[in-house]
Enzyme design. Sequence first.
Site, mmCIF file in Angstrom:
data_model
loop_
_atom_site.group_PDB
_atom_site.id
_atom_site.type_symbol
_atom_site.label_atom_id
_atom_site.label_comp_id
_atom_site.label_asym_id
_atom_site.label_seq_id
_atom_site.Cartn_x
_atom_site.Cartn_y
_atom_site.Cartn_z
ATOM 1 N N THR A 74 0.837 -1.206 0.000
ATOM 2 C CA THR A 74 0.000 0.000 0.000
ATOM 3 C C THR A 74 0.871 1.256 0.000
ATOM 4 O O THR A 74 0.639 2.194 -0.763
ATOM 5 C CB THR A 74 -0.960 -0.009 1.208
ATOM 6 O OG1 THR A 74 -1.816 -1.141 1.092
ATOM 7 C CG2 THR A 74 -1.808 1.240 1.254
ATOM 8 N N CYS A 327 -16.231 -4.975 3.159
ATOM 9 C CA CYS A 327 -16.854 -4.116 4.156
ATOM 10 C C CYS A 327 -16.173 -2.756 4.114
ATOM 11 O O CYS A 327 -15.000 -2.632 4.417
ATOM 12 C CB CYS A 327 -16.717 -4.740 5.545
ATOM 13 S SG CYS A 327 -17.759 -3.911 6.748
#
Lengths: 384, 110
Positions: A74, A327
């Site tokens: 990331t 989610c």
Amino acid sequence: MTDRFVYLDHAATTPVRQSVVKAMEPYFTDKYGNASSPYSIGRESRAALDKSRDAIAEGLGVDSREIIFTAGATESIINSIIGAYLGNRHRGNHILTSSIEHPAVHAVLDFLKEKMDAETELVDVDSNGILKLDELESKLRDDTVLVSVMNVNNEVGSIQDIKAVVGMCEERGIMVHSDCVQSIGKMPLDLADLGVDLSCMSGHKFGGPKGIGVMYVRQGTHLEPICEGSQEFGFRAGTENVAGIVGMAVAFDEAVKGQAEHEVLHARYKQQLFEIIRDAEPAAEINGDLETCIPATLSVWLPGCSGEMLVLALDRANVAVSTGSACHTGAIDPSHVLTAMGMGRLEALGSIRISMGHTTSQEDIDRFGEVFAGVYEQVKVSAG
Amino acid sequence: MAIKEVASAEFETEVITESNTHPVVVDFWAPWCGPCRMISPIIEELDNEYDGKMVFTKVNTDENQDIASRYNVMSIPTLILFKGGEVKDTVIGVKSKAALKKMFDEHIGD
């Protein structure tokens, strides 16, 4: 006696290899020196760092100076995409990416769009999760500065033709970033051969520790350092995570060496897993295509069941897999990958992902086979 | 009081027609959805507090897929506020009671 725990979610993370734990341990105890310190334990850390960098570079077919250590993929994605955009802003502000990238890529592009005046566009995939190259080509513009396309998709395992993407972009002087997080140990990977300008990987996806990763920056790539400092060739400030780097290098070496053998095993297991699922639910279908996906990842749609419910029920039977949903901000969304492949909301929510890795064995598949039909029956019944 | 479950067949009368009299909030949910279970007690509290001023209902998206797709509900929980037969506001995901009240209050009495 407790039931065997069957871990089939290696695309999420992997168990750390024992050899990795052993290799890291001295760097938490005796060899704690800062790699920038001039005295003996500092030099010792520096030597371990250099050795790890050389090993990873060699395994990826690139130069050691092109390997930057970060805290994970990331961070690599943030630094390389923003850095490439800023470093080439004078040439344009248009960026293209696939509709099935990891959320880390989409989030950075949203940031550039909102805060830094970038124009970003998605390129669609087909029903097998393969990028539409003709659409990509038609969307390339004079002011396109970057194209980001992942090598292997994390949810369905589809493999993209990165060489073709590079071929299109190279002649126009457009940079290519390719997220290779799901590729290591799953398929052969030679970054120099792919020809990408920027790439990334995460140690914990192939038996290494969490919190360590690589940003690959091809020499000559115009990249503005986002986290400038004296470490990592000026691209990543901060004291190096020597233990993590050493661990990742050991994991990388083993993952690459075991890749061919695992690929054969995973292909066999994948077939068995799908047969087990088909026996329990004859209408089950593979999301994607066996030919164009890595063997380690199997995404399956089971009509008439909620993936979330099935995952929870399998957990009660000591089996870990994941869903076709995500989610975000307190809501459950159907997977953006599955919907991009043309699946409806319910098909996506009714899907599960099974992913294999270096510890997956025939015993795991057999145990999955023992419990799956019973668990599925419960979920089907309670779903009405 | 438990929130009224509305099925596809009753949607027109219970939600659309009713929203001509009072604003109607529909909670789109599913039994397997964790965040839906988080928002459900908040909706019950609001149902008590807005008694007579606003109507709260629930639609099970697994059982009433036609309604979910008619209103383009992709994520759950999704709350949709209807007034005068039309969609006036949409909230996706778990929100605090205060945030929901702030939004709902804007639709009362105007």
